[in-house]
Design a protein around this motif. Sequence first.
Motif, PDB file in Angstrom:
ATOM      1  N   LEU A  69      -9.372   2.098   5.136  1.00 29.08           N
ATOM      2  CA  LEU A  69      -9.565   3.410   4.528  1.00 29.08           C
ATOM      3  C   LEU A  69      -8.247   4.078   4.131  1.00 29.08           C
ATOM      4  O   LEU A  69      -8.163   4.721   3.081  1.00 29.08           O
ATOM      5  N   PHE A  70      -7.212   3.929   4.966  1.00 29.07           N
ATOM      6  CA  PHE A  70      -5.998   4.725   4.779  1.00 29.07           C
ATOM      7  C   PHE A  70      -4.841   3.977   4.105  1.00 29.07           C
ATOM      8  O   PHE A  70      -4.009   4.610   3.451  1.00 29.07           O
ATOM      9  N   MET A  71      -4.770   2.667   4.274  1.00 21.38           N
ATOM     10  CA  MET A  71      -3.622   1.948   3.716  1.00 21.38           C
ATOM     11  C   MET A  71      -3.503   2.063   2.193  1.00 21.38           C
ATOM     12  O   MET A  71      -2.388   2.200   1.674  1.00 21.38           O
ATOM     13  N   PRO A  72      -4.602   2.030   1.423  1.00 21.99           N
ATOM     14  CA  PRO A  72      -4.450   2.210  -0.029  1.00 21.99           C
ATOM     15  C   PRO A  72      -3.824   3.551  -0.390  1.00 21.99           C
ATOM     16  O   PRO A  72      -2.987   3.630  -1.298  1.00 21.99           O
ATOM     17  N   TYR A  73      -4.190   4.609   0.349  1.00 21.06           N
ATOM     18  CA  TYR A  73      -3.657   5.938   0.044  1.00 21.06           C
ATOM     19  C   TYR A  73      -2.209   6.075   0.520  1.00 21.06           C
ATOM     20  O   TYR A  73      -1.408   6.776  -0.106  1.00 21.06           O
TER      21      TYR A  73
ATOM     22  N   LEU B 248       3.466   6.239  -0.932  1.00 21.06           N
ATOM     23  CA  LEU B 248       4.797   5.611  -0.936  1.00 21.06           C
ATOM     24  C   LEU B 248       5.208   5.149  -2.326  1.00 21.06           C
ATOM     25  O   LEU B 248       6.346   4.705  -2.512  1.00 21.06           O
ATOM     26  N   ASP B 249       4.269   5.249  -3.281  1.00 22.91           N
ATOM     27  CA  ASP B 249       4.516   4.821  -4.664  1.00 22.91           C
ATOM     28  C   ASP B 249       4.944   3.355  -4.726  1.00 22.91           C
ATOM     29  O   ASP B 249       5.882   2.989  -5.446  1.00 22.91           O
ATOM     30  N   LEU B 250       4.241   2.516  -3.971  1.00 20.89           N
ATOM     31  CA  LEU B 250       4.556   1.091  -3.950  1.00 20.89           C
ATOM     32  C   LEU B 250       4.098   0.426  -5.241  1.00 20.89           C
ATOM     33  O   LEU B 250       3.056   0.789  -5.792  1.00 20.89           O
ATOM     34  N   PRO B 251       4.821  -0.560  -5.742  1.00 25.19           N
ATOM     35  CA  PRO B 251       4.314  -1.359  -6.861  1.00 25.19           C
ATOM     36  C   PRO B 251       2.978  -2.006  -6.479  1.00 25.19           C
ATOM     37  O   PRO B 251       2.754  -2.310  -5.297  1.00 25.19           O
TER      38      PRO B 251
END
Length: 415
Positions: free
Chosen positions: A241-245, A250-253
């Motif tokens: 639930l939280f890792m995508p957000y 973090l503005d990860l590629p």
Amino acid sequence: MNTKFKLSEDWATVVIAFASIFVVLAGLRPAFPKLSWGSGNELAALFSAGSLWLILAGLFVWILFSYLLGRVLMGQSLQFVKSLKGMLFIFLITLLAQLITGNNVVSDLGLEVVLFSLLLGLFISNVLSVPTWAKPALQSEYYIKTGLVLLGCRIIFGDIVEAGSLGLLQSVVVVFAVWYSAYFICRKFGLDDDLRMMVSSAVSICGVSAAIATSGAIEGDSKKLSYVISLVLVVAIPMMLFMPYIAMWLDLPVAVAGAWMGGTIDTTGAVVAAGTLLGEEAVKYATVVKFSQNVLLGIAAFAISLYWTYSNKDSTVEKPTLKTIWERFPKFVLGFVLASLLFSFVLSAETVKLASGSIKGIQTVWFGLAFTCIGLETRFAEIFKMDNGRPALAFITAQLLNILITLAVAYLIFS
């Protein structure tokens, strides 16, 4: 000699998935219908349509047939009445999740059916109760593996080769680093040998499958294995639930985010669900990294067998051979690659375009059923009772370290 024909669960899921592919190529389209609605009147109009009920009936018949065929392939008794009731129970919950997803507000948020399947299952399991007659149909791993083979139809083989070498590199680095770190943490928390091995493998390699393979390699306690599997499923929920957000914050590629989630979330279905929140590109990298870890499972099981045999003088475990690698290798990964090869090199571009949408629809059905089952099988109250919660704390601590290590490795490799 009369030998009963029987396939393993992995091979059975490959057969069922390819049966679904051939059904689609033949012109049939079994999938959840679009249930778009925004008001009570629209919902009433939706369910007053006779065509909807006909589509749902056809879909359920297909699911039931696929499930029964899988039981036959695995040499199990049909138990038709129990199978019918259990599959109907799971199907209706998943259908309700699809209905919730069809709401315009929910749809605009980009939330997937697998999330609501999971939440509904958790509510029933922890607040209400799961009927005894429905439990035989709770086969989450079986449904997930079937959906994952189908996922291969939507990932072109060239992309797998391109991303797979990087995914395999990440997996090798992460598995070694995280396994030894997790083992050290488990020892500090005072866990016994069985739990240390199973927790370390589950955290570092590929969750449930790794725990099962490790338990087989060391002849582990089945109760401890069930406990570790429950931990994997429960901890995977907030990560999914939280890792995508967090990745967006973090503005990860996209490639880094997908590889990060693929390398840390311990259930493959949850990896796909989390990647979906970031788009198709993230799903591709997350899946390839997760499959790279799955590929390492056979080798890891062989290494664990060697270690366990020669480090435990009283161990009755048989001396491992190269055959162990093949026995522990996840066969559904082969199905995934075969499906990708079929859609990459054998079928015409026009056929692939026509079939891909329907394949994705069937895949969504299997993932929805899988996450309904995961929710129904998970009880929070049982997770933190064992040994005053020390195994749970050790698992969570190891998983947090896994998240940090994998993020650093994914950024170095995929950025």
